[in-house]
Design a protein around this motif. Structure first.
Motif, PDB file in Angstrom:
ATOM      1  N   CYS A 179       0.815  -1.221   0.000  1.00 58.19           N
ATOM      2  CA  CYS A 179       0.000   0.000   0.000  1.00 58.19           C
ATOM      3  C   CYS A 179       0.848   1.269   0.000  1.00 58.19           C
ATOM      4  O   CYS A 179       0.483   2.263  -0.630  1.00 58.19           O
ATOM      5  CB  CYS A 179      -0.928   0.017   1.219  1.00 58.19           C
ATOM      6  SG  CYS A 179      -2.246  -1.210   1.168  1.00 58.19           S
ATOM      7  N   HIS A 180       1.955   1.237   0.734  1.00 56.88           N
ATOM      8  CA  HIS A 180       2.722   2.458   0.961  1.00 56.88           C
ATOM      9  C   HIS A 180       3.877   2.630  -0.019  1.00 56.88           C
ATOM     10  O   HIS A 180       4.631   3.588   0.100  1.00 56.88           O
ATOM     11  CB  HIS A 180       3.236   2.479   2.405  1.00 56.88           C
ATOM     12  CG  HIS A 180       2.142   2.465   3.420  1.00 56.88           C
ATOM     13  ND1 HIS A 180       1.493   3.604   3.836  1.00 56.88           N
ATOM     14  CD2 HIS A 180       1.553   1.430   4.085  1.00 56.88           C
ATOM     15  CE1 HIS A 180       0.561   3.289   4.721  1.00 56.88           C
ATOM     16  NE2 HIS A 180       0.579   1.974   4.888  1.00 56.88           N
ATOM     17  N   ARG A 181       4.004   1.693  -0.960  1.00 60.12           N
ATOM     18  CA  ARG A 181       5.031   1.715  -1.997  1.00 60.12           C
ATOM     19  C   ARG A 181       6.391   1.335  -1.430  1.00 60.12           C
ATOM     20  O   ARG A 181       6.642   1.429  -0.240  1.00 60.12           O
ATOM     21  CB  ARG A 181       5.120   3.081  -2.708  1.00 60.12           C
ATOM     22  CG  ARG A 181       3.785   3.670  -3.106  1.00 60.12           C
ATOM     23  CD  ARG A 181       2.876   2.706  -3.827  1.00 60.12           C
ATOM     24  NE  ARG A 181       3.477   2.141  -5.020  1.00 60.12           N
ATOM     25  CZ  ARG A 181       3.088   0.997  -5.572  1.00 60.12           C
ATOM     26  NH1 ARG A 181       2.126   0.275  -5.044  1.00 60.12           N
ATOM     27  NH2 ARG A 181       3.676   0.562  -6.662  1.00 60.12           N
ATOM     28  N   LEU A 184       8.077   3.845   0.502  1.00 59.54           N
ATOM     29  CA  LEU A 184       7.372   4.069   1.767  1.00 59.54           C
ATOM     30  C   LEU A 184       6.747   5.442   1.887  1.00 59.54           C
ATOM     31  O   LEU A 184       6.263   5.825   2.960  1.00 59.54           O
ATOM     32  CB  LEU A 184       8.295   3.819   2.973  1.00 59.54           C
ATOM     33  CG  LEU A 184       9.034   2.483   2.984  1.00 59.54           C
ATOM     34  CD1 LEU A 184       9.851   2.350   4.269  1.00 59.54           C
ATOM     35  CD2 LEU A 184       8.060   1.322   2.864  1.00 59.54           C
ATOM     36  N   ASP A 185       6.731   6.209   0.793  1.00 61.90           N
ATOM     37  CA  ASP A 185       6.173   7.559   0.866  1.00 61.90           C
ATOM     38  C   ASP A 185       4.675   7.608   0.581  1.00 61.90           C
ATOM     39  O   ASP A 185       4.051   8.662   0.671  1.00 61.90           O
ATOM     40  CB  ASP A 185       6.915   8.501  -0.088  1.00 61.90           C
ATOM     41  CG  ASP A 185       6.813   8.073  -1.547  1.00 61.90           C
ATOM     42  OD1 ASP A 185       6.141   7.066  -1.841  1.00 61.90           O
ATOM     43  OD2 ASP A 185       7.427   8.749  -2.398  1.00 61.90           O
ATOM     44  N   GLY A 186       4.090   6.458   0.239  1.00 58.72           N
ATOM     45  CA  GLY A 186       2.650   6.403   0.012  1.00 58.72           C
ATOM     46  C   GLY A 186       2.177   7.051  -1.265  1.00 58.72           C
ATOM     47  O   GLY A 186       0.966   7.213  -1.467  1.00 58.72           O
ATOM     48  N   SER A 187       3.098   7.412  -2.142  1.00 57.15           N
ATOM     49  CA  SER A 187       2.711   8.100  -3.373  1.00 57.15           C
ATOM     50  C   SER A 187       1.867   7.186  -4.256  1.00 57.15           C
ATOM     51  O   SER A 187       2.080   5.977  -4.280  1.00 57.15           O
ATOM     52  CB  SER A 187       3.946   8.570  -4.137  1.00 57.15           C
ATOM     53  OG  SER A 187       4.771   7.467  -4.463  1.00 57.15           O
ATOM     54  N   PRO A 188       0.898   7.737  -4.977  1.00 57.25           N
ATOM     55  CA  PRO A 188       0.050   6.902  -5.840  1.00 57.25           C
ATOM     56  C   PRO A 188       0.882   6.156  -6.875  1.00 57.25           C
ATOM     57  O   PRO A 188       1.828   6.694  -7.448  1.00 57.25           O
ATOM     58  CB  PRO A 188      -0.881   7.924  -6.507  1.00 57.25           C
ATOM     59  CG  PRO A 188      -0.889   9.089  -5.585  1.00 57.25           C
ATOM     60  CD  PRO A 188       0.498   9.151  -5.005  1.00 57.25           C
ATOM     61  N   SER A 189       0.523   4.913  -7.096  1.00 59.48           N
ATOM     62  CA  SER A 189       1.216   4.108  -8.097  1.00 59.48           C
ATOM     63  C   SER A 189       0.412   4.001  -9.373  1.00 59.48           C
ATOM     64  O   SER A 189       0.872   3.404 -10.354  1.00 59.48           O
ATOM     65  CB  SER A 189       1.477   2.701  -7.548  1.00 59.48           C
ATOM     66  OG  SER A 189       0.242   2.066  -7.228  1.00 59.48           O
ATOM     67  N   TYR A 190      -0.767   4.601  -9.359  1.00 57.32           N
ATOM     68  CA  TYR A 190      -1.699   4.432 -10.469  1.00 57.32           C
ATOM     69  C   TYR A 190      -2.499   5.714 -10.614  1.00 57.32           C
ATOM     70  O   TYR A 190      -2.875   6.326  -9.605  1.00 57.32           O
ATOM     71  CB  TYR A 190      -2.619   3.250 -10.160  1.00 57.32           C
ATOM     72  CG  TYR A 190      -3.417   2.723 -11.329  1.00 57.32           C
ATOM     73  CD1 TYR A 190      -2.821   1.907 -12.283  1.00 57.32           C
ATOM     74  CD2 TYR A 190      -4.756   3.051 -11.472  1.00 57.32           C
ATOM     75  CE1 TYR A 190      -3.544   1.416 -13.358  1.00 57.32           C
ATOM     76  CE2 TYR A 190      -5.493   2.561 -12.540  1.00 57.32           C
ATOM     77  CZ  TYR A 190      -4.888   1.746 -13.484  1.00 57.32           C
ATOM     78  OH  TYR A 190      -5.603   1.274 -14.545  1.00 57.32           O
ATOM     79  N   PRO A 191      -2.765   6.179 -11.824  1.00 53.93           N
ATOM     80  CA  PRO A 191      -3.498   7.442 -11.996  1.00 53.93           C
ATOM     81  C   PRO A 191      -4.841   7.431 -11.259  1.00 53.93           C
ATOM     82  O   PRO A 191      -5.619   6.481 -11.373  1.00 53.93           O
ATOM     83  CB  PRO A 191      -3.702   7.515 -13.511  1.00 53.93           C
ATOM     84  CG  PRO A 191      -2.581   6.717 -14.086  1.00 53.93           C
ATOM     85  CD  PRO A 191      -2.352   5.595 -13.118  1.00 53.93           C
ATOM     86  N   GLY A 192      -5.069   8.481 -10.469  1.00 54.42           N
ATOM     87  CA  GLY A 192      -6.323   8.598  -9.755  1.00 54.42           C
ATOM     88  C   GLY A 192      -6.349   7.913  -8.401  1.00 54.42           C
ATOM     89  O   GLY A 192      -7.318   8.073  -7.643  1.00 54.42           O
ATOM     90  N   PRO A 194      -5.708   7.441  -4.588  1.00 53.51           N
ATOM     91  CA  PRO A 194      -5.408   8.382  -3.494  1.00 53.51           C
ATOM     92  C   PRO A 194      -4.095   8.013  -2.815  1.00 53.51           C
ATOM     93  O   PRO A 194      -3.746   6.828  -2.726  1.00 53.51           O
ATOM     94  CB  PRO A 194      -6.592   8.201  -2.535  1.00 53.51           C
ATOM     95  CG  PRO A 194      -7.113   6.827  -2.826  1.00 53.51           C
ATOM     96  CD  PRO A 194      -6.876   6.595  -4.293  1.00 53.51           C
ATOM     97  N   PRO A 195      -3.356   9.005  -2.346  1.00 49.22           N
ATOM     98  CA  PRO A 195      -2.088   8.700  -1.665  1.00 49.22           C
ATOM     99  C   PRO A 195      -2.347   8.036  -0.321  1.00 49.22           C
ATOM    100  O   PRO A 195      -3.393   8.204   0.299  1.00 49.22           O
ATOM    101  CB  PRO A 195      -1.449  10.078  -1.493  1.00 49.22           C
ATOM    102  CG  PRO A 195      -2.604  11.039  -1.484  1.00 49.22           C
ATOM    103  CD  PRO A 195      -3.624  10.450  -2.416  1.00 49.22           C
ATOM    104  N   LYS A 196      -1.370   7.247   0.114  1.00 54.38           N
ATOM    105  CA  LYS A 196      -1.397   6.623   1.432  1.00 54.38           C
ATOM    106  C   LYS A 196      -0.428   7.375   2.352  1.00 54.38           C
ATOM    107  O   LYS A 196       0.432   8.121   1.883  1.00 54.38           O
ATOM    108  CB  LYS A 196      -0.982   5.150   1.324  1.00 54.38           C
ATOM    109  CG  LYS A 196      -1.765   4.323   0.319  1.00 54.38           C
ATOM    110  CD  LYS A 196      -3.213   4.195   0.692  1.00 54.38           C
ATOM    111  CE  LYS A 196      -3.932   3.133  -0.144  1.00 54.38           C
ATOM    112  NZ  LYS A 196      -3.863   3.366  -1.591  1.00 54.38           N
TER     113      LYS A 196
END
Length: 263
Positions: A179-181, A184-192, A194-196
């Motif tokens: 979830c957090h990539r 670990l910054d939670g940035s979105p991995s997919y367009p649209g 929401p960030p974690k």
């Protein structure tokens, strides 16, 4: 919950074993790991598969692992776990294979041993159907197969806080990164998407509170969090105390490192 690259050189033999083997029986060890790694979150309580489709995008079910375990050999199942594709080369979709790139053979073998004990339930999942928007994103490279995600991410380990935190780094890489990539910054991995939360916030979290949260799902102030509370109870509560402590120590170190002033 099955996929990642087969271990190759890249210092794998020097890395610690991330997960404790609290039971000498590999089947019981594998059963615990399927909980920690979140297999039931995608494949259902019986591991017989769940609806994973997205209206207007795809028609899909996650694999029925009770049937896959009988259909494929132990080596074939392990290959699927570590490559994101079936024996023969057909690639999987929406399987977070890249998370498991650094699991050790002992753990992978135990997971397979556990799956092999499952009694078949229900039917095999049909092949996914990708609708026009999905096919467009495939062509653009936005929506990628599990094998493609493995190729892109398997070698990435996440922030390096030093060798003393290597074990926690590997556990976080196999769990929290979903979830957090990996960064670990939670940035979105997919367009649209929401960030974690950025997991560097753990540096501001007291150890006792954080460890309690991983077991009970209760955040500071006895709060329930929309997603993470259930994830904690369903997955991280199955960790051993040393595993949870390694996660906390690593995330705390990463947060402290990020907050340190640049020389």
């Amino acid at each position: 919950m099955l996929a990642a690259l087969a271990l190759t050189g890249c210092g794998a033999m020097q890395r610690p074993m991330p997960f404790d083997q609290v039971d000498a029986d590999p089947v019981r060890h594998g059963e615990r790991l399927t909980a920690v790694l979140g297999c039931k979150g995608c494949h259902g309580e019986q591991l017989s598969g769940e609806d994973w489709g997205d209206p207007g995008f795809s028609v899909m079910r996650t694999a029925n692992l009770t049937i896959s375990a009988q259909r494929y050999s132990a080596a074939g199942l392990k290959s699927m776990i570590v490559s994101g594709k079936r024996p023969g080369g057909r690639e999987l979709w929406d399987m977070p294979s890249y998370l498991f790139a650094n699991l050790r053979d002992r753990d992978l073998d135990a997971i397979v041993a556990y799956l092999k004990t499952l009694k078949p339930v229900g039917k095999a999942a049909p092949e996914p159907v990708f609708l026009a928007p999905a096919r467009k994103e495939m062509a653009e490279g936005t929506y990628r197969s599990a094998a493609a995600e493995v190729r892109a991410s398997a070698a990435k380990l996440g922030p390096d806080a030093g060798p003393q935190f290597a074990r926690g780094r590997l556990i976080v890489r196999a769990t929290c990164a979903e979830c957090h990539r990996i960064d670990l910054d939670g940035s979105p991995s997919y367009p649209g998407e929401p960030p974690k939360p950025d997991l560097r916030i753990v540096a501001a979290y007291g150890k006792a509170d954080f460890l309690k949260f991983l077991v009970t799902g209760k955040a500071q102030g006895n709060r329930e969090l929309e997603m993470m509370s259930n994830v904690a109870r369903g997955r991280f509560a199955h960790m051993t105390d040393p595993e949870r402590e390694a996660v906390h120590a690593y995330l705390e170190a990463v947060g402290i490192q990020a907050a340190a002033p640049t020389p």
